[in-house]
Write an enzyme that holds these catalytic residues in place. Structure first.
Site, PDB file in Angstrom:
ATOM      1  N   GLU A   1       1.417   0.013  -5.437  1.00 17.18           N
ATOM      2  CA  GLU A   1       0.465   1.101  -5.646  1.00 17.18           C
ATOM      3  C   GLU A   1       1.166   2.353  -6.128  1.00 17.18           C
ATOM      4  O   GLU A   1       2.252   2.702  -5.648  1.00 17.18           O
ATOM      5  CB  GLU A   1      -0.293   1.404  -4.357  1.00 17.18           C
ATOM      6  CG  GLU A   1      -1.373   2.456  -4.542  1.00 17.18           C
ATOM      7  CD  GLU A   1      -2.190   2.714  -3.287  1.00 17.18           C
ATOM      8  OE1 GLU A   1      -3.196   3.434  -3.383  1.00 17.18           O
ATOM      9  OE2 GLU A   1      -1.812   2.191  -2.211  1.00 17.18           O
TER      10      GLU A   1
ATOM     11  N   HIS B   1       0.844  -1.198   0.000  1.00 16.54           N
ATOM     12  CA  HIS B   1       0.000   0.000   0.000  1.00 16.54           C
ATOM     13  C   HIS B   1       0.877   1.245   0.000  1.00 16.54           C
ATOM     14  O   HIS B   1       1.898   1.294   0.700  1.00 16.54           O
ATOM     15  CB  HIS B   1      -0.893  -0.008   1.256  1.00 16.54           C
ATOM     16  CG  HIS B   1      -1.595   1.281   1.510  1.00 16.54           C
ATOM     17  ND1 HIS B   1      -1.230   2.143   2.526  1.00 16.54           N
ATOM     18  CD2 HIS B   1      -2.644   1.875   0.880  1.00 16.54           C
ATOM     19  CE1 HIS B   1      -2.041   3.194   2.524  1.00 16.54           C
ATOM     20  NE2 HIS B   1      -2.901   3.058   1.540  1.00 16.54           N
ATOM     21  N   ASN B   2       0.493   2.248  -0.810  1.00 17.13           N
ATOM     22  CA  ASN B   2       1.276   3.490  -0.901  1.00 17.13           C
ATOM     23  C   ASN B   2       2.767   3.171  -0.946  1.00 17.13           C
ATOM     24  O   ASN B   2       3.558   3.655  -0.120  1.00 17.13           O
ATOM     25  CB  ASN B   2       0.951   4.420   0.274  1.00 17.13           C
ATOM     26  CG  ASN B   2      -0.365   5.159   0.065  1.00 17.13           C
ATOM     27  OD1 ASN B   2      -0.997   5.035  -0.979  1.00 17.13           O
ATOM     28  ND2 ASN B   2      -0.780   5.925   1.063  1.00 17.13           N
TER      29      ASN B   2
ATOM     30  N   HIS C   1       1.463  11.286  -1.939  1.00 17.40           N
ATOM     31  CA  HIS C   1       0.208  11.136  -1.211  1.00 17.40           C
ATOM     32  C   HIS C   1      -0.485  12.494  -1.229  1.00 17.40           C
ATOM     33  O   HIS C   1      -0.034  13.435  -0.571  1.00 17.40           O
ATOM     34  CB  HIS C   1       0.480  10.679   0.220  1.00 17.40           C
ATOM     35  CG  HIS C   1      -0.722  10.116   0.908  1.00 17.40           C
ATOM     36  ND1 HIS C   1      -0.712   9.688   2.209  1.00 17.40           N
ATOM     37  CD2 HIS C   1      -1.987   9.910   0.470  1.00 17.40           C
ATOM     38  CE1 HIS C   1      -1.909   9.238   2.548  1.00 17.40           C
ATOM     39  NE2 HIS C   1      -2.696   9.372   1.504  1.00 17.40           N
TER      40      HIS C   1
END
Length: 627
Positions: free
Chosen positions: A200, A170-171, A220
């Site tokens: 991701e 994730h991220n 982000h």
């Protein structure tokens, strides 16, 4: 003295001096040689002798005496096979020929000559000594993680992608927290080499170059995290594929926040940078109502894009839209304070904005997995197989509650689902991945930049099948057969440790006060929640070189063998401050072998390099069905 401290074995100066003089006398060293010190080989022999002469009886000696008798000097391969491998270890598939080859290998090992290793003229294929038996107990040949499960099973890679658990990040670009940390291309390389096969990318509009060409960026959104070029991320993935052309497919989970001009550039980057490595779906096949997803074996060396294939105001949904709505544990208000509240407000506004983002046809054409919003199971089950759902960590519970569990598993037989950490986990903590796995989720994404028990569990789970990033799900999650999971009783006895390093591989510092934390992570399907139980051994002071634990036996009840994990963590006991992590190992119960076993330990990066080359535990495992 410095050597002993470095290997975590404390001795008083008087005891060390006395031991050294006795050893020098055995080697017939004169005063000059004693003053000049020992050679490397002599030093190794001295350390082994020190371990042998410990005041406690070594576990390997107790096992030898139990299995073959205290007066036995050599054991014959037939007795070793019958009494130890077959009866004690449960390795009923081992043949006499395999034992002979094993004995030959063991007798060829270069071991420190601390005791005579005389086979008395016997055939080295047929006999081993107590000294060699100890080497076997601690070796990879006797690993607790079943080597058959750890090896790559090529014959299991021809099923549809939906049949697998897939190691997911994730991220991936972040190096730390979700608010202020750096973004780095290097994190993609780290994730891929750690075994992740779903990474991701959060894409956003960036600046324009001198020729007014858009430059998509990755970061982000609406936070203080730094920005990196979108093209650099794809170049890193391409470099990994060039060095690992036989890797199973890499899925890019694309969180697209770009405007049309930037999306067009992204599409160009995908085709130009990835080239033949990019999997471009056949539009005509995707129009079919039904169908089957391709297999990992058919997509070796390929990159698959997960995102949007078409745009409509009704269906548009972004992975980020749910990320802050669950209020999960993990928010560190003391550290981030008002920034957390501010982020939540911004994300709600951003959720509304992204619903109005159009999709460039050029990017849609390259996308295979289409992320759609969940309405009801009837609609989802009727969707083409390349349509999938994504949601934060609370969604697996909500979508599988009560009778919905079977619908969730049924959907995941032919389609894909992805879970990711709640947006409240600003500090990049992780959730327990077991429940999502238990209801068929393939992509259970974690923050790999944060070393915690959830990430270690993930590492242990994906150690299976050659650490290729794909594990065939249990039969009941693939065929919808109603299989009753009978509970098991798991008994773990911690016997000893070997070559345990200092915290963070430190060279200097005091000898560690080692203990082992023994945990079981499980899922209870009846209540629809994870379970965990934890014990700790006694503390063995001033010794990480060869600690021995006595009367440290722990018992667990395993509810779901398919997903349950045993986690062993070696810690250094400290006074007044938090105990230090030393090393760990996580083993799926379905991959755990019974009997006297060695456990290879790993560092926070899931590697065994440097000081962790030989870090191991010796344990005894019993697994019995509950009647």
């Amino acid at each position: 003295s410095n050597v002993m401290k470095r290997i975590n074995f404390y001795m008083t100066k008087e005891d060390l001096s006395q031991s050294y003089k006795k050893f020098a006398k055995v080697l017939n060293l004169d005063r000059n040689n004693i003053k000049n010190g020992l050679t490397f080989d002599q030093c190794v022999t001295f350390l082994h002798k020190t371990k042998r002469d410990t005041w406690q009886v070594k576990p390997s000696n107790l096992i030898w005496d139990e299995m073959f008798g205290a007066d036995t000097n050599l054991v014959h391969y037939k007795i070793f096979l019958k009494d130890f491998l077959h009866k004690s270890q449960g390795e009923t598939d081992v043949t006499p020929g395999m034992v002979k080859r094993m004995f030959t290998e063991l007798n060829q090992l270069e071991l420190a000559h601390i005791v005579p290793d005389n086979l008395e003229g016997r055939d080295p294929k047929k006999y081993i000594s107590k000294h060699r038996f100890e080497a076997y107990l601690w070796s990879e040949m006797n690993e607790a993680f079943d080597p058959k499960k750890e090896a790559l099973r090529v014959d299991e890679m021809d099923y549809p992608l939906s049949y697998y658990w897939i190691n997911s990040s994730h991220n991936t670009f972040l190096t730390g927290d979700q608010l202020k940390s750096y973004s780095s291309v290097e994190m993609y390389i780290k994730a891929l080499y750690r075994g992740c096969r779903c990474v991701e990318i959060d894409s956003w509009d960036g600046e324009k170059d001198d020729y007014d060409h858009p430059i998509p960026i990755v970061h982000h959104g609406y936070t203080r995290t730094t920005k990196i070029p979108f093209s650099d991320v794809l170049k890193a993935i391409k470099v990994f594929i060039n060095f690992n052309p036989d890797c199973f497919p890499i899925i890019i989970s694309l969180e697209n926040h770009c405007s049309i001009p930037y999306q067009e550039v992204m599409a160009d980057h995908f085709t130009n940078i990835l080239g033949e490595s990019l999997y471009i779906p056949d539009d005509s096949k995707l129009q079919k109502e039904k169908g089957q997803l391709p297999s990992p074996a058919s997509l070796i060396g390929k990159v698959i894009i997960k995102g949007k294939r078409t745009w409509s105001l009704e269906n548009i949904e972004t992975d980020f839209s749910d990320s802050d709505s669950d209020g999960e544990d993990g928010v560190d208000e003391e550290i981030f304070g008002e920034e957390v509240q501010s982020l939540r407000h911004i994300l709600k506004e951003e959720k509304l904005k992204t619903k109005n983002v159009a999709l460039a046809p050029e990017l849609s054409y390259l996308t295979f997995f289409h992320s759609m919003a969940f309405k009801n199971w009837e609609t989802s089950l009727a969707a083409p197989c390349h349509h999938m759902h994504s949601g934060s960590e609370s969604k697996p519970y909500k979508l599988s509650k009560g009778s919905q569990r079977n619908e969730c598993i049924k959907f995941n037989r032919d389609h894909m689902m992805r879970a990711y950490p709640s947006g409240s986990r600003v500090n990049s903590s992780n959730y327990n991945p077991l429940f999502a796995w238990s209801v068929g989720y393939q992509l259970v994404a974690l923050n790999i930049q944060n070393s915690d028990s959830s990430l270690y569990i993930n590492d242990g789970r994906f150690r299976e099948n050659g650490a290729c990033g794909y594990i065939l799900k249990p039969n009941e999650l693939r065929t919808l057969e109603d299989v009753e999971n009978l509970p098991l009783t798991l008994t773990v006895r911690i016997l000893g440790g070997s070559c345990l390093p200092k915290p963070k591989e430190a060279i200097k510092g005091e000898c560690i006060d080692s203990y082992v934390k023994v945990e079981l992570f499980d899922v209870d399907q009846e209540i629809g929640r994870e379970l965990s139980k934890s014990y700790s051994t006694d503390v063995f002071p001033n010794n990480g070189f060869c600690p021995i634990w006595v009367h440290n036996t722990f018992q667990f009840t395993v509810k779901n063998e398919n997903v349950a994990m045993l986690h062993l963590t070696v810690m250094d006991k400290d006074r007044g401050v938090a105990d230090d992590f030393i090393a760990n190992a996580a083993i799926p119960i379905s991959c755990l072998r019974k009997g006297y076993r060695s456990v290879r330990l790993f560092d926070t990066n899931n590697t065994r390099s440097g000081a962790f080359d030989f870090a191991s535990l010796l344990v005894h495992i019993e697994i019995e069905m509950v009647v």
